[in-house]
Scaffold this active site. Structure first.
Site: not given
Length: 431
Positions: A280, A327
């Protein structure tokens, strides 16, 4: 479209079925009374035929309602620009926390708590009652909690979600069409309704990371955590979504953009032969997740700070897993994310995308499922100038990233009404 007689007959049949089930199992009936359950029919304990009957009632009553309104009244009653004003006020002023659940209050007390006039407060609350079942007024001037405001008062996740929807998403949506006109054909994440609404040249993620927006970033993060804990998005669903057992002893899975690593932790508990690396960009997220790691999987789940717009540092993994990552980005950026994985791929490495897939028009099981899909798609447009994709769009992404990255399969994720698994395999030589 079904006739009003067909719809009413089906509604009656399914309502009788539902009523019988609730009666025989001594379950509460639908209500917004304060004692009503949060979920009428929990999916984990309700037979599929009863869940199906409930959904059919929802679909058919909506269709009947619209038919009986007719086009003019349907348009006039649907497009109400002030629909979000009462929930915005209720969450902004934290009115659900201003008096205990089970007690009562007055308009004057609520107005004093909010710091606005009693006249305006009364209008807001009465709109909330009629439009959204937020609060109830059993006697003139007496306000009590409904099941909906009880939930807002007791569930921080729900409160954060409504507050975010009415403070951030609502305003960004207003500016989205303006952004489309101003930046035609752009795939830049800062050419969005969100960016225009906040008068910034940064993307949503960039804006939230700017000093001074710490509270907004914290709220957004809480909303995302709340959403990912919904049953249809639960990390446990990933266990049966892919052939993890087929990976070799000591096989490695890289969870790209994996945030707190909830999926990797769940998988590690079920597949002891595998090792996981969770990546991350946010170092505080990584360090926080490390500190909360379950003891039994600490030796097999590692965390790493990594920007997926730079070259993948973990080489030769068996699977590179991207859950709800692509997305968030337009095609241009999604291709860059995929290309940055290629230096790490070995022959046979798989890229497993766990994301929303838009079905072909007319193939959704019901209108509510298609409506959710269209809302999800536009949400990405509003916030990041991105969007959800059809299967063919994913195939094009893989091809654009590298012709040696071959699409293999796509299937709905078992147990989820939202997410799919899309798999591509590297057929080039080891990088």
């Amino acid at each position: 479209m079904a006739s009003i007689i067909d719809l009413s007959t089906r509604i009656a049949t399914n309502t009788t079925l539902l009523n019988t089930y609730l009666t025989e199992h001594n379950l509460p009936f639908p209500s917004f009374d304060i004692s009503a359950p949060i979920d009428l029919l929990p999916p984990s304990t309700t037979p599929p035929e009863i869940l199906s009957a409930r959904q059919q009632i929802i679909n058919d009553t909506s269709a009947l309602h619209n038919l009986l309104l007719g086009p003019r009244e349907h348009i006039m009653s649907t497009y109400q620009p002030i629909s979000m004003i009462s929930p915005k006020a209720i969450t902004q002023f934290r009115l659900v926390h201003s008096f205990p659940v089970g007690s009562e209050t007055s308009f004057s007390a609520l107005a004093a708590h909010a710091g606005i006039s009693q006249k305006h407060l009364t209008k807001l609350i009465r709109h909330g009652i009629v439009a959204h079942n937020l609060f109830a007024e059993p006697k003139p001037g007496v306000i009590v909690h409904s099941a909906a405001t009880k939930l807002l008062a007791e569930n921080e996740g729900i409160h954060n979600w409504v507050e975010y929807a009415t403070h951030e998403h609502w305003i960004a949506s207003y500016h989205a069409v303006e952004a489309m006109r101003q930046y035609p054909g752009s795939g830049e994440p800062n050419n969005s309704g969100f960016s225009l609404a906040n008068q910034t040249d940064k993307s949503m993620f960039g804006f939230y990371s700017t000093p001074g927006n710490e509270k907004r970033l914290e709220r957004f993060a809480k909303v995302m955590r709340f959403i990912t804990r919904r049953p249809e998005l639960g990390p446990e669903l990933a266990v049966d979504a892919f052939d993890w057992k087929g990976l070799p002893e000591g096989g490695k899975v890289v969870d790209v953009g994996g945030s707190h690593g909830l999926v990797s932790i769940e998988l590690s508990k079920n597949f002891s032969q595998l090792e996981f690396v969770v990546q991350d960009l946010d170092e505080s997220v990584v360090r926080g997740a490390e500190s909360k790691m379950p003891e039994e999987v600490k030796d097999r789940v590692k965390f790493m700070v990594h920007d997926f717009f730079t070259e993948q540092p973990v080489k030769g993994a068996d699977v590179y897993f991207l859950r709800a990552v692509l997305h968030n980005w337009s095609d241009e950026y999604a291709v860059r994310i995929l290309r940055n994985l290629i230096p790490g791929l070995k022959r046979g490495s798989k890229i497993v995308v766990n994301d929303v897939v838009l079905a072909d028009v007319g193939t959704y099981k019901d209108k509510s499922a298609e409506l959710w899909a269209r809302v999800s798609d536009l949400t990405q447009v509003v916030l990041q100038n991105s969007g959800d994709r059809e299967i063919g769009d994913y195939i094009k992404l893989f091809e654009a990233a590298d012709e040696r990255l071959k699409y293999k399969e796509a299937k709905p994720m078992p147990g989820s009404t939202r997410l799919w698994i899309i798999v591509a395999e590297w057929e080039g030589t080891d990088s």
